[in-house]
Design an enzyme around this catalytic site. Structure first.
Site, PDB file in Angstrom:
ATOM      1  N   GLU A   1     121.238  82.804 -96.609  1.00  0.00           N
ATOM      2  CA  GLU A   1     120.905  83.239 -95.257  1.00  0.00           C
ATOM      3  C   GLU A   1     120.069  82.140 -94.624  1.00  0.00           C
ATOM      4  O   GLU A   1     119.463  81.326 -95.323  1.00  0.00           O
ATOM      5  CB  GLU A   1     120.072  84.533 -95.291  1.00  0.00           C
ATOM      6  CG  GLU A   1     120.773  85.734 -95.871  1.00  0.00           C
ATOM      7  CD  GLU A   1     121.818  86.319 -94.931  1.00  0.00           C
ATOM      8  OE1 GLU A   1     121.739  86.074 -93.715  1.00  0.00           O
ATOM      9  OE2 GLU A   1     122.708  87.018 -95.435  1.00  0.00           O
TER      10      GLU A   1
ATOM     11  N   ASP B   1     138.866  98.016 -93.731  1.00  0.00           N
ATOM     12  CA  ASP B   1     137.430  98.176 -93.490  1.00  0.00           C
ATOM     13  C   ASP B   1     136.925  97.117 -92.521  1.00  0.00           C
ATOM     14  O   ASP B   1     136.063  97.395 -91.689  1.00  0.00           O
ATOM     15  CB  ASP B   1     136.650  98.126 -94.802  1.00  0.00           C
ATOM     16  CG  ASP B   1     135.199  98.523 -94.593  1.00  0.00           C
ATOM     17  OD1 ASP B   1     134.948  99.647 -94.097  1.00  0.00           O
ATOM     18  OD2 ASP B   1     134.309  97.703 -94.901  1.00  0.00           O
TER      19      ASP B   1
END
Length: 138
Positions: free
Chosen positions: A80, A105
């Site tokens: 991240e 999904d």
């Protein structure tokens, strides 16, 4: 069902073609709902996963498991950017029994995420270029 009609002598290319054939089959239903071609979904997944090499099982769009996710989870090393710095972490990602489940999904994820509202603001038919433009615009 898509099949690789002519095998390639290059094993790497053969593996990519087999992945594309599986992805095309798995993408049909979601592509029809979005209004783009299955090839557009395959192209997006190929870009995001390096032709499936960095896919997390059948999660070809790298969707993380948020706290509300009730399905299966796989912990995976990732990174991240926090305050402009790359931080390496292990995070929960959604896990799916099939490629079609993962693609469906992803479709549902886009549909409920207000960021991607314009992807579905149409009459259920658009060019692949328009699909990509709408994804990038949001």
């Amino acid at each position: 069902m898509y099949v690789v009609a002519k095998p390639y002598t290059d094993p790497g290319m053969q593996k990519k073609l087999e992945w594309v054939a599986r992805m095309l089959d798995a993408s049909k239903a979601s592509a029809a709902k979005i209004g783009c071609s299955p090839e557009a979904i395959v192209a997006q997944a190929a870009l995001e996963t390096g032709w499936g090499l960095s896919a997390i099982g059948n999660n070809v769009f790298g969707i993380k498991a948020s706290p509300g996710w009730t399905g299966a989870v796989v912990m995976q090393p990732t990174w991240e950017v926090e305050n402009g710095v790359v931080v390496h972490i292990t995070a929960p990602f959604r896990d799916y029994p099939t490629l079609a489940d993962g693609i469906e999904d992803h479709f549902q994820f886009l549909k409920v995420n207000s960021r991607y509202r314009s992807v579905f603001d149409h009459d259920n038919t658009m060019s692949d270029q328009e699909y990509f433009r709408r994804l990038a615009a949001d």
